[in-house]
Structure formats: C-alpha cells, structure tokens
Design a protein around this motif. Structure first.
Motif, PDB file in Angstrom:
ATOM      1  N   GLU B 172       0.817  -1.222   0.000  1.00 44.93           N
ATOM      2  CA  GLU B 172       0.000   0.000   0.000  1.00 44.93           C
ATOM      3  C   GLU B 172       0.849   1.270   0.000  1.00 44.93           C
ATOM      4  OE1 GLU B 172       0.157  -2.154   2.488  1.00 44.93           O
ATOM      5  OE2 GLU B 172       0.173  -1.128   4.429  1.00 44.93           O
ATOM      6  N   MET B 173       2.159   1.128   0.184  1.00 48.73           N
ATOM      7  CA  MET B 173       3.008   2.318   0.209  1.00 48.73           C
ATOM      8  C   MET B 173       3.739   2.540  -1.106  1.00 48.73           C
ATOM      9  SD  MET B 173       4.591   1.927   3.928  1.00 48.73           S
ATOM     10  CE  MET B 173       3.523   2.158   5.355  1.00 48.73           C
ATOM     11  N   ILE B 174       3.720   1.523  -1.953  1.00 46.27           N
ATOM     12  CA  ILE B 174       4.485   1.594  -3.192  1.00 46.27           C
ATOM     13  C   ILE B 174       3.999   2.728  -4.074  1.00 46.27           C
ATOM     14  CG2 ILE B 174       4.962   0.345  -5.345  1.00 46.27           C
ATOM     15  CD1 ILE B 174       5.085  -2.223  -3.680  1.00 46.27           C
ATOM     16  N   GLY B 175       2.670   2.894  -4.131  1.00 48.01           N
ATOM     17  CA  GLY B 175       2.072   3.908  -5.006  1.00 48.01           C
ATOM     18  C   GLY B 175       2.596   5.309  -4.717  1.00 48.01           C
ATOM     19  N   ASP B 176       2.679   5.667  -3.426  1.00 49.68           N
ATOM     20  CA  ASP B 176       3.143   7.012  -3.051  1.00 49.68           C
ATOM     21  C   ASP B 176       4.548   7.271  -3.557  1.00 49.68           C
ATOM     22  OD1 ASP B 176       0.802   7.401  -1.741  1.00 49.68           O
ATOM     23  OD2 ASP B 176       1.594   6.922   0.261  1.00 49.68           O
ATOM     24  N   VAL B 177       5.413   6.251  -3.418  1.00 51.17           N
ATOM     25  CA  VAL B 177       6.804   6.418  -3.842  1.00 51.17           C
ATOM     26  C   VAL B 177       6.880   6.524  -5.361  1.00 51.17           C
ATOM     27  CG1 VAL B 177       9.080   5.315  -3.911  1.00 51.17           C
ATOM     28  CG2 VAL B 177       7.759   5.325  -1.781  1.00 51.17           C
ATOM     29  N   LEU B 178       6.106   5.670  -6.056  1.00 53.80           N
ATOM     30  CA  LEU B 178       6.110   5.728  -7.522  1.00 53.80           C
ATOM     31  C   LEU B 178       5.579   7.069  -8.020  1.00 53.80           C
ATOM     32  CD1 LEU B 178       4.962   2.107  -8.476  1.00 53.80           C
ATOM     33  CD2 LEU B 178       7.267   3.070  -8.589  1.00 53.80           C
ATOM     34  N   ASP B 179       4.595   7.611  -7.313  1.00 52.44           N
ATOM     35  CA  ASP B 179       4.065   8.926  -7.705  1.00 52.44           C
ATOM     36  C   ASP B 179       5.149   9.991  -7.640  1.00 52.44           C
ATOM     37  OD1 ASP B 179       1.599   7.889  -8.162  1.00 52.44           O
ATOM     38  OD2 ASP B 179       0.697   8.582  -6.263  1.00 52.44           O
ATOM     39  N   VAL B 180       5.923   9.960  -6.548  1.00 53.26           N
ATOM     40  CA  VAL B 180       7.011  10.931  -6.407  1.00 53.26           C
ATOM     41  C   VAL B 180       8.044  10.738  -7.514  1.00 53.26           C
ATOM     42  CG1 VAL B 180       8.961  11.631  -4.961  1.00 53.26           C
ATOM     43  CG2 VAL B 180       6.717  11.248  -3.918  1.00 53.26           C
ATOM     44  N   MET B 181       8.362   9.484  -7.807  1.00 56.01           N
ATOM     45  CA  MET B 181       9.344   9.216  -8.870  1.00 56.01           C
ATOM     46  C   MET B 181       8.841   9.711 -10.220  1.00 56.01           C
ATOM     47  SD  MET B 181      10.645   5.455  -7.676  1.00 56.01           S
ATOM     48  CE  MET B 181      11.483   5.122  -9.215  1.00 56.01           C
ATOM     49  N   LYS B 182       7.543   9.574 -10.435  1.00 62.24           N
ATOM     50  CA  LYS B 182       6.967  10.042 -11.698  1.00 62.24           C
ATOM     51  C   LYS B 182       7.080  11.570 -11.796  1.00 62.24           C
ATOM     52  CE  LYS B 182       2.943   9.368 -14.657  1.00 62.24           C
ATOM     53  NZ  LYS B 182       3.006  10.741 -15.164  1.00 62.24           N
ATOM     54  N   LYS B 183       6.818  12.251 -10.660  1.00 62.95           N
ATOM     55  CA  LYS B 183       6.957  13.705 -10.627  1.00 62.95           C
ATOM     56  C   LYS B 183       8.377  14.118 -10.976  1.00 62.95           C
ATOM     57  CE  LYS B 183       3.945  14.932  -6.824  1.00 62.95           C
ATOM     58  NZ  LYS B 183       3.907  15.569  -5.494  1.00 62.95           N
TER      59      LYS B 183
END
Ligand SMILES: Nc1ncnc2c1ncn2[C@@H]1O[C@H](COP(=O)(O)OP(=O)(O)OP(=O)(O)O)[C@@H](O)[C@H]1O
Ligand SMILES: [Mg+2]
Lengths: 217, 246
Positions: B172-183
């Motif tokens: 459930e935490m992976i999404g937040d990190v991937l979002d930041v990486m995408k930014k």
C-alpha cells in the motif's frame, strides 16, 4: 582504618589528585589516539591498515607495567627530566588507546555499511561521512564498553606507584611501610579507588540509557 | 554529450564475472528502467555509475568524466549523481530536515537557511512537510523512501540512480513512492531505475534494459512493445514468470 584515613589525609588526597590527573590525561589522550588508530585499522588502504593493526596488537599484548617501565627507563635517555608521573601517564595512555581502538573499530564496523554508502552517494568525502554519520552512531554503540575501559584506566593508573608517580597506590605503599598497618591502609586505598570508579560506572550506565532512548542526543 | 556511457565495461568480483561487456548510453533527461532476475548484475551496474563499485575494464563516462581515470574526483561525480537505495539508508542519527540539508551544507557549501528553505520545498514535493523534525526511525518505509528521494534532489543532481526503491515496501506504500518518482521524471531528471515494478517501467520509463547473467540481453526504446513481445529467450522466460506471479 578511620585513623589511617585521618592521620594521612593530606598524603592520601595528594595521591587521589595525582591518580585523577593521570587518569584524566590518559582518558582524553587514549580516546583521541584510540579513534585515530581505529580509523587507520579500518582504512581501505593496506599500508595504513597494517600500521594501525600493528600498533594495536603490540600495545594490547604487552603488560601495562612493561609499557610504563619502557617510558620510565628508556625515554628519559631521549627526553631528559621525564619524571615517573609523566612517563607512567604516557604509558597508560598508549596502552589504553590500543584497547579503545579495538572497541571503536568494532563500533564503526557495527554501523550499517548503507550509512557510509548513502553519505558517499550524497557527495560527502570519506572523512566527512565518518565524522557526520558513521562515528556519531559508532560512539553510541561503543559507550558501554568504553565505560569499562575508563574504569579500568583509573584502576590501571596504580601502575604509577612503580614509577614514583605519587598516585594513590604510591601514597598507600608509603603509608603502609611507615605505619605497618598494612591491612587498614590498603582497605582505605581500596575504598578511595571505589569512590572514584563507582560514579564513573554509573555515569556510563546513565548515558547508555539516555542514548538508547534518544539516538540523536 | 550523453549523461552516462558504458563502453565494453567488465566487472569482476574476484574470479566472478559480474558485468560482461556492458555497452549502454543514457541521454540527459532519459528515464531508463533496468529489469532482470536476481543476481543478474543490476545493482552492480548501477553502483559502478557513482563509483560505489569500480569497473575492471572498459570505459565508463559519467557527465564526461572518465571513471577509470585515477585523476577523476569521485566526490565531484557523486555530488552530481544521487542514489536511492532499497533500504532507504537515511542517516539514523539525523532528523529528516538534517538528512536533506547535510549534503547541501557540507558539500555544496550552501547556507543553513537556504538549505532548509529548499528542503521545505522538497518536503512539500514528496508530501511530508510535517515530518521535518522527526528521526528516520519514526517514519514508515514509504515515508523514508520519499525522504531519501528528497535528500537526493536537494543536491540538484544531474542524474539519480534508484536501486529497487519499492522492493522493501508494503504494497500500500508503493504507489506514493512511484508517484514521487513520476513527478521527478516529469521534471526532466535523468533516472536509472532498477525495478520490479513493471507498471513504472512501461508507463514512465523511456527505455528498458533487460539483464541476465551479467549481460544486457535486450534493450528497447519502446518498453510497452518489449512487454508485449520480448525477443530474448531469457526475457520471455522472466516475463512469463512475473505475469504468472501477478
Ligand atoms: N561485493 C560482492 N562480492 C562478491 N560478489 C558479489 C558482490 N556483490 C554482488 N556480487 C555477486 O554479483 C552478482 C550480481 O549481483 P547484483 O547485486 O548486482 O545482482 P542484482 O541483479 O542486483 O540482484 P538482486 O535482484 O537480487 O538485487 C551476484 O551473483 C552476486 O552474488
Ligand atoms: Mg540488486
């Protein structure tokens, strides 16, 4: 024993003063030398590593009395006027620094290598990474065993008695040989050592507790 | 000039041949994903780029510096190439704010006030403004990794290396990190990302590298096509396993 204490109060206090002075100097000196030689030991450079390792192995494996005697007998040939107190304190410093180097090295090695890698990847030099990240964490791991080293240091300073170093043990020997009340004298001397070392033990325990609660303090 | 160039790079651990004849070019602003089975040399490849591992032969150019040249100052390269680790590696003895500002203050010689102002902006970017005074041990894995990204960004690097940044995280935490990486990718950062997140490799990655046994077995400028139709047999096998695992 009370009479031994009261009758010889000033010479015993003189001894306590020299013991504390020698221990304090040796404590600071051996901590500095110990950290330096620990750093040499873990250096990626082979030659530097061997220098650190050799120093530690030599001084860890020779009796303190021999190290101290060496400085007392041999060094005055190069440094005229080197007295027993100074020679003994130098010997004590060097001897203790070898043990501190081992303790600090183990502490540094117990810090996750990822901490060093992160610091290097952050652009810091090896020395900056050591200073700001690895050493502060290692020190905390190392406090309890270092505390033991410092208590040992105070006790080991009694080696000065053999070098006319005017420390507590030296004064005790003097009192015992003039009053012939050997039992009472050495009981009194033991008590005075306890008074010096016990607070140190407690201080170390306190720091250990405080740091384990708050890793940043 | 390209950001990173590998020319016939080999790397040995003792007798073990960990990287075999690597040729790879990463352009500025590109996002390159590296995938492959465990032990294929992905981490090793990444770690040679900022000199955490030395190469045994060949040529490796990073920001026009030759890494095999003894005169190259590795600290200068690391200043410009950030790294994000699988296990975060936040400085355990420093607060979140200090984690982000230490590099800028000590390496870039920025004033504390300036470093903190920038850190606050970065904390905003990764969505963790209110965590500045905490110690890393008080944060969740996903939060730690977002701080690690902020720490890397604080150095204003020319590239950031990510070594399985989400592999140690709860799902459930992976999404937040991937979002930041995408930014970060959208801001034009050059990124090399070792990952098991095929979604990221497909959607965000400009290019895809498949490694096996220390070799680059397949390279694709169209990650989506690679996933539909891999050419290399090892890649086919690897993808079929992953799809079955999902
Ligand atoms: N310091 C080292 N000394 C010796 N061998 C090593 C070292 N580091 C890695 N290796 C070996 O090199 C090979 C490649 O390792 P590497 O960590 O690069 O693989 P990876 O693709 O990142 O794997 P994973 O997906 O498990 O992280 C492995 O066989 C590993 O055992
Ligand atoms: Mg890896």
């Amino acid at each position: 024993m009370i009479s031994i204490l009261t009758n010889n109060w000033s010479s015993l206090m003189e001894g306590v003063k020299y013991t504390i002075e020698s221990s304090l100097i040796a404590l600071i000196g051996s901590l500095i030398l110990g950290v330096i030689f620990a750093m040499l030991e873990i250096s990626p450079n082979k030659t530097v590593h061997i220098i650190g390792r050799t120093y530690v192995e030599i001084f860890r494996n020779i009796p303190l009395l021999v190290v101290a005697m060496f400085f007392y007998i041999v060094m005055p040939q190069f440094i005229p006027g080197l007295d027993g107190f100074t020679a003994g304190t130098i010997g004590l410093t060097i001897y203790t620094s070898a043990f501190i180097a081992e303790t600090v090295r183990a502490g540094i090695e117990s810090v996750d290598v990822g901490q060093m890698e992160a610091a290097r990847s952050n652009g810091m030099t090896y020395l900056q990474s050591m200073r700001f990240i690895v050493l502060p964490q290692a020190i905390k791991i190392v406090v309890p065993p270092l505390g033991n080293q410092f208590v040992n240091l105070v006790k080991n300073s009694s080696v000065l008695a053999f070098l006319a170093g005017f420390d507590l043990m030296y004064q005790g020997n003097l009192i015992a040989s003039t009053t012939f009340k050997t039992t009472d004298t050495y009981l009194a001397v033991g008590l005075l050592y306890l008074i010096m070392t016990m607070p140190l033990s407690y201080l170390m325990r306190y720091l250990e507790k405080r740091w384990s609660k708050n890793p940043q303090a | 000039m390209s950001m990173i160039e590998f020319h016939d790079v080999n790397k040995y651990y003792g007798k073990f041949h960990a990287l075999k004849n690597i040729n790879l070019t990463v352009e500025r602003g590109e996002v390159v994903s590296i995938i492959g089975p465990s032990g294929s040399g992905k981490s090793t490849l990444l770690r040679t780029i900022n000199g955490l591992e030395h190469i045994s032969s060949g040529q490796l150019l990073v920001d026009n510096f030759d890494l095999a040249d003894a005169k190259t100052d590795m600290n200068k390269i690391r200043k410009n190439v950030g790294m994000v680790f699988q296990h975060f590696n936040l400085y355990a003895n420093k607060t979140i704010m200090e984690n982000i500002t230490l590099g800028p203050i000590r390496v870039l010689k920025v004033s504390k006030a300036e470093a903190e102002e920038r850190a606050n902006k970065l904390l905003g970017l990764v969505g963790l403004q209110d965590q500045a005074n905490k110690l890393p041990s008080m944060l969740s894995g996903g939060q730690k990794q977002r701080i690690a990204i902020a720490r890397a960004l604080a150095m204003k690097p020319k590239a950031i290396l990510f070594d399985e940044p989400t592999s140690a995280l709860d799902p459930e935490m992976i999404g937040d990190v991937l979002d930041v990486m995408k930014k970060v990718a959208d801001q034009g950062m050059t990124m090399i990302v070792v990952t098991h997140e095929m979604g990221f490799a497909k959607e965000v990655g400009d290019r895809l590298v498949f490694m096996a046994d220390g070799e680059i077995r397949e390279e694709s400028n169209h990650p989506k096509e690679f996933f539909q139709n891999p050419q290399d047999p090892r890649a086919k096998e690897f993808l079929s396993k992953i799809i079955h695992a999902d």
